[in-house]
Design an enzyme around this catalytic site. Structure first.
Site, short mmCIF file in Angstrom:
data_model
loop_
_atom_site.label_atom_id
_atom_site.label_comp_id
_atom_site.label_asym_id
_atom_site.label_seq_id
_atom_site.Cartn_x
_atom_site.Cartn_y
_atom_site.Cartn_z
N ARG A 236 0.82 -1.21 0.00
CA ARG A 236 0.00 0.00 0.00
C ARG A 236 0.86 1.26 0.00
O ARG A 236 2.01 1.25 0.42
CB ARG A 236 -0.93 0.02 1.21
CG ARG A 236 -2.14 -0.88 1.08
CD ARG A 236 -3.03 -0.85 2.31
NE ARG A 236 -2.32 -1.36 3.48
CZ ARG A 236 -1.81 -0.61 4.43
NH1 ARG A 236 -1.91 0.72 4.39
NH2 ARG A 236 -1.18 -1.17 5.44
N LYS B 132 -8.64 -2.70 0.93
CA LYS B 132 -8.52 -1.85 2.11
C LYS B 132 -9.26 -0.52 1.90
O LYS B 132 -9.67 0.12 2.87
CB LYS B 132 -7.03 -1.61 2.44
CG LYS B 132 -6.37 -2.83 3.13
CD LYS B 132 -7.06 -3.23 4.42
CE LYS B 132 -6.19 -3.87 5.47
NZ LYS B 132 -6.34 -5.32 5.69
N HIS C 123 -10.70 -4.06 12.45
CA HIS C 123 -9.64 -4.76 11.71
C HIS C 123 -9.35 -6.06 12.45
O HIS C 123 -8.45 -6.12 13.29
CB HIS C 123 -8.39 -3.87 11.62
CG HIS C 123 -7.39 -4.37 10.63
ND1 HIS C 123 -6.03 -4.19 10.79
CD2 HIS C 123 -7.53 -5.05 9.46
CE1 HIS C 123 -5.40 -4.72 9.75
NE2 HIS C 123 -6.28 -5.25 8.95
N SER D 41 -1.56 -5.61 10.12
CA SER D 41 -1.05 -6.53 9.12
C SER D 41 0.17 -7.30 9.62
O SER D 41 1.08 -6.71 10.20
CB SER D 41 -0.67 -5.72 7.89
OG SER D 41 -0.21 -6.58 6.90
N LYS E 284 -3.72 -12.53 12.03
CA LYS E 284 -5.18 -12.66 11.92
C LYS E 284 -5.57 -13.79 10.97
O LYS E 284 -6.38 -14.65 11.30
CB LYS E 284 -5.82 -11.36 11.39
CG LYS E 284 -5.69 -10.17 12.29
CD LYS E 284 -6.40 -8.94 11.71
CE LYS E 284 -5.87 -8.48 10.37
NZ LYS E 284 -4.48 -8.07 10.34
N THR E 285 -4.96 -13.78 9.78
CA THR E 285 -5.34 -14.76 8.77
C THR E 285 -4.86 -16.16 9.18
O THR E 285 -5.61 -17.13 9.13
CB THR E 285 -4.73 -14.37 7.40
OG1 THR E 285 -5.22 -13.07 7.06
CG2 THR E 285 -5.12 -15.36 6.31
N ASP F 182 -10.09 -10.79 8.07
CA ASP F 182 -9.51 -9.44 8.12
C ASP F 182 -10.43 -8.29 8.48
O ASP F 182 -9.98 -7.36 9.13
CB ASP F 182 -8.87 -9.15 6.75
CG ASP F 182 -7.91 -7.98 6.78
OD1 ASP F 182 -7.01 -7.96 7.63
OD2 ASP F 182 -8.06 -7.06 5.96
N ARG G 56 1.36 -12.47 -1.73
CA ARG G 56 0.00 -12.68 -1.24
C ARG G 56 -0.76 -13.69 -2.07
O ARG G 56 -0.44 -13.93 -3.23
CB ARG G 56 -0.78 -11.36 -1.33
CG ARG G 56 -0.27 -10.25 -0.46
CD ARG G 56 -0.93 -10.29 0.88
NE ARG G 56 -0.50 -9.21 1.75
CZ ARG G 56 -1.11 -8.90 2.89
NH1 ARG G 56 -2.18 -9.57 3.28
NH2 ARG G 56 -0.65 -7.95 3.65
#
Ligand SMILES: Nc1ncnc2c1ncn2[C@@H]1O[C@H](COP(=O)(O)OP(=O)(O)O)[C@@H](O)[C@H]1O
Ligand SMILES: C=C(OP(=O)(O)O)C(=O)O
Ligand SMILES: [Mn+2]
Length: 555
Positions: A73, A216, A236, A260, A264-265, A279, A344
């Site tokens: 990003r 996002k 988030h 990030s 989480k994932t 997410d 990713r």
């Protein structure tokens, strides 16, 4: 132009109803020139990405795409339009940079002009938000098949009937990321521009092809709409729910907050639990729902061994981004980070075997887990938080930025990312924190802080907490044993550390014991405590005394 068989052409044209096309001509699309491909079949998006964009099919069936120069990003180029309908709500500052309406119009026109030079313009219509009461209809208009396929995976895919009745979208993304912003346009500071206009309910992307900007971006939109229009709390976080097994209470819901790279994932994909999402969620008055229809996993060092669910989700339809492959057999090499560390995979959520479809739980969360990736190696692998401490840590948002997710971040760097998602929030952090505190108070959920980062010393000396131990900790939360553990106090932060957790060597539970020297440890804890105080001070006025007092205290 791709030489497609004629009947394909006719079929895909019919995906659009006449009335829909009017919206496009009104917006300035040249329908005599361009071919609009709406919700095109995954297979045909594959073909066009391969023929026109340099994509390749990997040995596992996933499509490998490259995002060009930008592989993460660009937060410095993300702006929100300053306009009457939203200006008093927005938390203006470094993450929400002001843009005037006129500049937005110029960039929007530039994006549409660029799209008009293409043969094919890809449209994907889908939903954000699994709860029909709080969902929005999103239209993505993009120059790359890769981007349409990405949002096909990340948004909630409409049924053919829903698509036929889709009507006007609530929000539109114009993605002309292959084309730069003009640096002579007032307000532009680079050739990249990612901007949201809440009056027009539109987003324009120029000068970055990193697909994560779109997902996002929609998250930012939800961080505005959920609290302001619907009175619900966007977070988030990932979320999962117990199946009826292994001493877990059937149906109990866990939220995992984290910036990030904190896990989480990885941690929400759990063979013993149903995945609600990895997410972006909304904690509503009636439960928890996912905003998205897919997951966006990091693939750096991915192995079937350590992360079988994610590994198995990489197949036909999934999109691999910036992953290097071996030309001889087309096998992806997840250890190769020569393009970026932020490699990713985006896949539809149903590619995870235990996904809960629809991705919604009509039930309040029982456990709130805050994931932090501590680069100082000071925080314990797990500790129990009081509700006030949970609010404090949510507002402070201490963690590290992961290399590659943002432009210019090259190694894990400590940061305070408020709400564990500062780049994505739109309102003042105090507004999300207040809603969170009210919800925690009502539901009496248990709160935990898990350090998935370094233990026993700084990044560079200590090591990252092994995934198997973090998983054992999460299991102990879910089977109720951790709540019953004996606890000891962690100094300065006054966190409650369990003395024992099944499957985890006891000596790693207390950082003091693994640090090479007691003195070095003490001084790092103090240093980190001081950093917390400084970071929290910015928000103090908007947060109650009791929460402020839940932070580090120096004797
Ligand atoms: N103890 C741990 N807990 C969670 N993830 C870990 C741990 N140790 C290493 N990792 C790695 O860190 C990364 C976490 O990323 P991910 O789950 O995608 O984070 P997020 O979804 O929060 O962005 C993965 O590459 C995972 O393999
Ligand atoms: C996609 C991102 O984050 P996460 O790893 O939390 O999905 C991101 O920060 O751009
Ligand atoms: Mn993630």
């Amino acid at each position: 132009m791709v030489n497609r068989a004629h009947h394909h052409d006719e079929f895909e044209k019919n995906q659009f109803l006449g009335k829909e096309l009017q919206h496009f001509s009104q917006a300035g699309f040249d329908l005599d020139r361009i071919h609009i491909r709406r919700n095109a079949p995954v297979a045909s998006l594959y073909e066009e990405a391969i023929m026109n964009e340099g994509a390749v099919i990997s040995s596992n069936g996933a499509l490998i795409n490259f995002s060009g120069k930008k592989t993460g990003r660009s937060p410095k180029d993300k702006r929100i339009v300053f306009e009457d309908s939203s200006k008093d709500e927005i938390w203006w500052g470094p993450v929400n940079i002001k843009m005037d309406e006129h500049t937005f119009e110029i960039n929007r026109e530039r994006a549409i002009d660029y799209l008009n030079t293409r043969d094919n313009v890809y449209v994907f219509d889908g939903y954000a938000g699994w709860d029909p009461k709080y969902r929005i209809k999103v239209r993505v208009i993009a120059s790359r098949a890769y981007h349409a396929l990405f949002m096909n995976n990340m948004l909630i895919r409409p049924t053919p009937e829903e698509l036929a009745d889709f009507g006007e979208p609530d929000f539109i993304i114009y993605n002309a990321g292959q084309f730069p912003a003009n640096r002579f346009t007032a307000g532009m500071t680079s050739t990249t521009s990612v901007e949201i206009n809440f009056r027009r309910m539109e987003m324009v992307i120029l000068g970055t092809e990193y697909a994560g900007e779109m997902k996002k971006g929609i998250f930012s939109v939800m961080h505005y709409l959920q609290p302001v229009k619907f009175g619900q709390l966007s977070l988030h976080s990932s979320a999962n729910q117990a199946k009826s097994s292994e001493g877990q209470e059937e149906g109990d819901v866990t939220l995992f907050f984290g910036l990030s790279g904190t896990g989480k994932t990885t941690l929400s994909a759990d063979p013993n639990r149903l995945l609600i999402g990895d997410d972006e969620h909304v904690w509503s008055d009636t439960g928890v729902f996912n905003i998205e229809g897919g997951c966006y996993a990091k693939t750096i060092n991915l192995s079937a061994d350590k992360e079988p669910e994610i590994f198995g989700a990489i197949r036909f339809g999934s999109i691999l981004e910036n992953v290097v492959y071996n030309p001889a057999d087309r096998k992806p090499d997840y250890d190769d980070v020569s393009i970026t560390e932020n490699t990713r995979c985006a896949y539809p959520i149903e590619y995870i075997p235990n996904a809960k479809i629809p991705c919604i739980a009509n039930r309040q969360p029982s456990n709130i887990i805050m994931l932090t990736c501590d680069a100082f190696g000071v925080l314990p692998p797990v500790s129990r938080l009081t509700p006030e401490q949970a609010s404090y840590h949510f507002v402070a948002g201490y963690t590290s930025k992961t290399p590659g997710t943002e432009d210019g971040i090259l190694e894990p760097s400590p940061t305070f990312s408020t709400c564990y998602g500062q780049p994505f929030i739109v309102l003042h952090p105090g507004r999300y924190a207040k809603m969170l505190a009210e919800r925690m108070e009502k539901t009496k959920a248990d709160c935990w802080l898990i350090n998935t980062g370094w233990t026993g010393g700084k990044f560079g000396t200590g090591k990252r907490c092994p995934l198997k131990y973090t998983r054992a900790i999460v299991d102990a939360i879910h089977n109720g044993s951790l709540a019953k553990a004996e606890f000891e106090n962690f100094p300065i932060f006054n966190l409650a550390i369990p003395k024992a957790v099944e499957g985890v060597p006891s000596e790693i539970l207390s950082p003091e014991k693994v640090w090479p020297s007691k003195q070095a440890f003490q001084s790092e804890v103090e240093k980190l405590g001081g950093m917390f105080q400084k970071a929290f001070a910015k928000y103090e006025d908007a947060i109650g005394e009791d929460v402020k007092n839940a932070g580090p205290v120096f004797a």
